[in-house]
Write an enzyme that holds these catalytic residues in place. Sequence first.
Site, short mmCIF file in Angstrom:
data_model
loop_
_atom_site.label_atom_id
_atom_site.label_comp_id
_atom_site.label_asym_id
_atom_site.label_seq_id
_atom_site.Cartn_x
_atom_site.Cartn_y
_atom_site.Cartn_z
N LYS A 55 14.43 -34.57 11.32
CA LYS A 55 14.19 -33.60 12.40
C LYS A 55 12.80 -33.81 13.00
O LYS A 55 12.63 -33.77 14.21
CB LYS A 55 14.20 -32.19 11.83
CG LYS A 55 15.49 -31.48 11.97
CD LYS A 55 15.37 -30.11 11.32
CE LYS A 55 16.62 -29.83 10.57
NZ LYS A 55 16.61 -28.67 9.71
N GLN A 99 14.93 -24.03 6.66
CA GLN A 99 15.99 -24.86 6.08
C GLN A 99 16.70 -24.12 4.95
O GLN A 99 16.07 -23.54 4.07
CB GLN A 99 15.36 -26.17 5.57
CG GLN A 99 16.35 -27.18 5.04
CD GLN A 99 17.28 -27.74 6.11
OE1 GLN A 99 16.92 -27.83 7.29
NE2 GLN A 99 18.48 -28.09 5.71
N ASP A 122 18.54 -21.93 15.20
CA ASP A 122 19.73 -22.13 14.37
C ASP A 122 20.89 -21.24 14.82
O ASP A 122 22.03 -21.46 14.42
CB ASP A 122 19.41 -21.77 12.91
CG ASP A 122 19.10 -23.00 12.06
OD1 ASP A 122 19.69 -24.06 12.32
OD2 ASP A 122 18.27 -22.87 11.14
N1 GUN Z 1 21.30 -26.39 5.96
C1 GUN Z 1 22.42 -27.09 6.28
N2 GUN Z 1 22.66 -27.05 7.60
C2 GUN Z 1 21.67 -26.29 8.13
C3 GUN Z 1 21.37 -25.89 9.47
O1 GUN Z 1 22.07 -26.21 10.44
N3 GUN Z 1 20.25 -25.12 9.60
C4 GUN Z 1 19.48 -24.75 8.56
N4 GUN Z 1 18.42 -23.98 8.80
N5 GUN Z 1 19.73 -25.10 7.31
C5 GUN Z 1 20.83 -25.89 7.11
#
Ligand code: GUN
Length: 296
Positions: A55, A99, A122
């Site tokens: 990311k 996350q 998100d």
């Molecule tokens: N863990 C797995 N997929 C995601 C996501 O799309 N966003 C976040 N914040 N955590 C994750």
Amino acid sequence: MAAARLIDGKAVAARLRADVAAAATALKAAHGVVPGLAAVLVGDDPASQVYVKSKTKATDDAGLKGFTHRLPAATSEPELLRLVAQLNADNAVDGILVQLPLPRQIDAQRVIEAINPAKDVDGFHPENVGRLWSGGRALVPCTPYGCLLLARESLGNNLAGAEAVVVGRSNIVGKPMAALLLGEHCTVTVTHSRTRELPAVARRADLLVAAIGRPEFVRGDWIKPGATVIDVGINRIADGDGKSRLVGDVAFAEAQRVAGAITPVPGGVGPMTIACLLRNTVVAACRRRGLPEPTL
Ligand code: GUN
């Protein structure tokens, strides 16, 4: 029947990332705004580390400003909430991503609800969830939005009226996927591990989205000939010889003999998630400042 066409998530994601980069350049030139994305990683879950690292790189490559906060696994909920409050108040931060999963001592829902909905890239905050289901201007969860773009790539204008079956009902993928497909006028069925006659239900699908988190759960004979299959799963399985490989939630070789189009793993949905996160960050930056949004 000929083998299914592969839906190239890497290529679609690269196009979206290029469009995001162009939008970021225009935003800077016209308004002096550089969208900022803060990623928060608590603990040392290896999959999350890899995800946050890619990311960070993608954020820089698209000309956005990235902030990464790494906190120890023993971080308390009040400590994390304090960081979220600080990011909410920081005008250089347009998107906040915490996350998941979080360590057990932290209530993830409480943290999600503490994020300013305008910065919730998100799309997990209840305000964005509600807007998504009621047809408002939501920030939309990245993985299902990426799946929708891939479904459009395969089905074009044929989504309206299509039978869509979603396998999995998570807050991150299954439920928002259902809302997005309803918005496209699909007839949507959400299934899960307790669904009766799951193979027969899946066989109704013109569009099958597999997001149940179990390796090769969806078999070839669950698929209607010619259907479009979007595989969200990323599962590492032992492959003999002490080696391992990545597989999806769909038994790919079987499915490819029946489907009309299918996403590979890796190289399907995976690259779309990060591209959609960058897209959401630019959208959030524009909305928060009342600037016109690019169409991405
Ligand atoms: N863990 C797995 N997929 C995601 C996501 O799309 N966003 C976040 N914040 N955590 C994750």
